[in-house]
Design a protein around this motif. Structure first.
Motif, PDB file in Angstrom:
ATOM      1  N   VAL A 135      30.061 -27.007  40.155  1.00  0.00           N
ATOM      2  CA  VAL A 135      28.623 -26.968  39.858  1.00  0.00           C
ATOM      3  C   VAL A 135      28.170 -28.300  39.278  1.00  0.00           C
ATOM      4  O   VAL A 135      27.123 -28.849  39.663  1.00  0.00           O
ATOM      5  CB  VAL A 135      28.305 -25.822  38.870  1.00  0.00           C
ATOM      6  N   LEU A 136      28.962 -28.843  38.369  1.00  0.00           N
ATOM      7  CA  LEU A 136      28.635 -30.132  37.768  1.00  0.00           C
ATOM      8  C   LEU A 136      28.704 -31.248  38.810  1.00  0.00           C
ATOM      9  O   LEU A 136      27.861 -32.155  38.825  1.00  0.00           O
ATOM     10  CB  LEU A 136      29.592 -30.421  36.610  1.00  0.00           C
ATOM     11  N   ASP A 137      29.692 -31.189  39.695  1.00  0.00           N
ATOM     12  CA  ASP A 137      29.777 -32.140  40.813  1.00  0.00           C
ATOM     13  C   ASP A 137      28.470 -32.156  41.610  1.00  0.00           C
ATOM     14  O   ASP A 137      27.904 -33.220  41.899  1.00  0.00           O
ATOM     15  CB  ASP A 137      30.915 -31.750  41.765  1.00  0.00           C
ATOM     16  N   ALA A 138      28.009 -30.976  41.988  1.00  0.00           N
ATOM     17  CA  ALA A 138      26.807 -30.860  42.813  1.00  0.00           C
ATOM     18  C   ALA A 138      25.583 -31.398  42.080  1.00  0.00           C
ATOM     19  O   ALA A 138      24.732 -32.068  42.684  1.00  0.00           O
ATOM     20  CB  ALA A 138      26.591 -29.402  43.216  1.00  0.00           C
ATOM     21  N   PHE A 189      31.508 -36.760  32.983  1.00  0.00           N
ATOM     22  CA  PHE A 189      31.825 -35.338  32.856  1.00  0.00           C
ATOM     23  C   PHE A 189      30.676 -34.569  32.205  1.00  0.00           C
ATOM     24  O   PHE A 189      30.873 -33.501  31.646  1.00  0.00           O
ATOM     25  CB  PHE A 189      33.108 -35.179  32.034  1.00  0.00           C
ATOM     26  N   SER A 190      29.480 -35.138  32.314  1.00  0.00           N
ATOM     27  CA  SER A 190      28.321 -34.571  31.639  1.00  0.00           C
ATOM     28  C   SER A 190      27.161 -34.395  32.611  1.00  0.00           C
ATOM     29  O   SER A 190      27.155 -34.953  33.707  1.00  0.00           O
ATOM     30  CB  SER A 190      27.901 -35.515  30.499  1.00  0.00           C
ATOM     31  N   TRP A 191      26.159 -33.622  32.204  1.00  0.00           N
ATOM     32  CA  TRP A 191      24.914 -33.499  32.962  1.00  0.00           C
ATOM     33  C   TRP A 191      24.002 -34.696  32.699  1.00  0.00           C
ATOM     34  O   TRP A 191      23.031 -34.901  33.400  1.00  0.00           O
ATOM     35  CB  TRP A 191      24.182 -32.216  32.574  1.00  0.00           C
ATOM     36  N   GLN A 244      18.200 -40.009  36.628  1.00  0.00           N
ATOM     37  CA  GLN A 244      18.924 -40.205  37.893  1.00  0.00           C
ATOM     38  C   GLN A 244      20.041 -41.222  37.687  1.00  0.00           C
ATOM     39  O   GLN A 244      19.999 -42.060  36.780  1.00  0.00           O
ATOM     40  CB  GLN A 244      17.965 -40.715  38.984  1.00  0.00           C
ATOM     41  N   LYS A 245      21.046 -41.158  38.531  1.00  0.00           N
ATOM     42  CA  LYS A 245      22.128 -42.111  38.488  1.00  0.00           C
ATOM     43  C   LYS A 245      21.623 -43.497  38.862  1.00  0.00           C
ATOM     44  O   LYS A 245      20.815 -43.669  39.769  1.00  0.00           O
ATOM     45  CB  LYS A 245      23.225 -41.688  39.491  1.00  0.00           C
ATOM     46  N   ALA A 294      25.900 -35.241  42.001  1.00  0.00           N
ATOM     47  CA  ALA A 294      25.735 -35.786  43.345  1.00  0.00           C
ATOM     48  C   ALA A 294      24.265 -35.776  43.756  1.00  0.00           C
ATOM     49  O   ALA A 294      23.773 -36.735  44.374  1.00  0.00           O
ATOM     50  CB  ALA A 294      26.579 -35.001  44.341  1.00  0.00           C
ATOM     51  N   ALA A 295      23.553 -34.709  43.408  1.00  0.00           N
ATOM     52  CA  ALA A 295      22.136 -34.605  43.754  1.00  0.00           C
ATOM     53  C   ALA A 295      21.291 -35.659  43.053  1.00  0.00           C
ATOM     54  O   ALA A 295      20.210 -36.021  43.530  1.00  0.00           O
ATOM     55  CB  ALA A 295      21.620 -33.206  43.406  1.00  0.00           C
ATOM     56  N   LYS A 296      21.809 -36.173  41.952  1.00  0.00           N
ATOM     57  CA  LYS A 296      21.068 -37.187  41.194  1.00  0.00           C
ATOM     58  C   LYS A 296      21.570 -38.600  41.460  1.00  0.00           C
ATOM     59  O   LYS A 296      21.233 -39.536  40.742  1.00  0.00           O
ATOM     60  CB  LYS A 296      21.142 -36.870  39.697  1.00  0.00           C
TER      61      LYS A 296
END
Length: 311
Positions: free
Chosen positions: A238-241, A95-97, A305-306, A244-246
């Motif tokens: 916004v946080l989802d996106a 739930f974080s950046w 990155q994830k 997901a991008a990472k």
């Protein structure tokens, strides 16, 4: 005992709230229950920026000095075991950046003793019970959904520079000595033994697994229902996106995790609710140091990155 434990937590940098409460349906009646202590610590950088939050739910069980808690190790091997490395000290960045490193708390579990069953033995008369252990484990497990809901609801709406990932862990503390039966222990060995020490060894703490019963799943849905309002929230999208991008897996995106926590019983979320530490009071200071070492290392090792983590 609670007061002593609270002082110990504060001396180790935690703030403490007593009587952490939650509601539970008991035979059709909604009743209030509580856990003795909620301890919170903010992990900060060298310039005092908050990196992450650690929360410990602690239930205290004062027992007579004649009573010993005896546990039996998990006999399963490999993937057949219900235990998962990294599920004891939960590292939650969903739930974080920010992203924690993969499996950043598994080192704690690699050194832990996993146990499936525990009993309390009164050495003055030989009576054996398991009710206090079971009750303590259930109290902690049923308190976790509210703990998660409160923390997620607080963090997820904050902007990137104020949003923190978090660690959490339930701990059952006892004044009793903790013993673990030796591998291969049998009925015959116990019958021939002169003392518990003949077939068991002392441990400072163990990790136990609790299944997620249908009643608990209904309780989880009730306690986490407020998270369902976040599933379609624009800020959460916004946080989802961003995640997901990472490289975040779709089923681990914030909106999906909020849905999973608040949805009717479906996939069991063992990573949140299954593993609990049971610790002897005399070893609690050492346990705290171990938890702080693991969480501080994870909080100081963010990745951009994830990367794949075991679930």
């Amino acid at each position: 005992m609670e007061y002593e434990v609270a002082q110990l937590l504060v001396s180790n940098g935690f703030s403490v709230d007593s009587e952490f409460s939650y509601s539970r349906n008991d035979a059709g009646v909604l009743k209030d229950f509580s856990i003795d202590l909620l301890a919170t610590q903010y992990i900060t950088s060298d310039i005092d920026n908050i990196l992450a939050v650690t929360e410990l739910l602690v239930e205290c069980k004062y027992r007579h000095y004649n009573n010993i808690w005896l546990f039996f190790e998990d006999t399963n091997e490999g993937e057949m075991s219900p235990f998962t490395l990294g599920h004891t000290i939960r590292a939650i960045d969903d739930f974080s950046w920010k992203f924690f490193p993969a499996n950043c708390t598994t080192s704690f579990d690699e050194a832990a003793t996993f146990c499936m069953k525990g009993v309390e033995i009164d050495t003055s008369n030989g009576n054996v019970y398991d009710s206090e252990i079971k009750h303590g484990l259930m109290q902690l497990q049923y308190g976790l959904p509210r703990l998660i809901t409160d923390r997620v609801g607080f963090e997820i709406k904050h902007p990137e520079n104020e949003n923190n990932p978090f660690f959490f862990c339930p701990i059952l503390l006892t004044t009793s000595r903790i013993l673990v039966a030796n591998p291969g222990t049998s009925i015959r060995m116990v019958e021939k033994a002169d003392s518990l020490d003949d077939f068991s060894k002392p441990k400072p703490w163990v990790v136990v697994h609790s299944d997620l019963t249908p009643d608990f799943e209904r309780h989880r849905q009730m306690e986490c229902k407020s998270l369902s309002m976040l599933v379609h929230d624009e800020w959460v999208k916004v946080l989802d996106a961003e995640r997901a991008a990472k490289g975040e897996h779709e089923f681990l995106l914030p909106s999906k995790r909020c849905a999973a926590l608040s949805d009717p019983p479906g996939r069991k979320l063992f990573e949140f609710f299954s593993q609990t530490i049971i610790c002897s009071l005399e070893h609690f200071p050492t346990l705290l140091k171990e938890i702080q070492k693991v969480t501080k290392l994870g909080a100081n090792s963010y990745v951009s990155q994830k990367n794949i983590r075991v679930l």
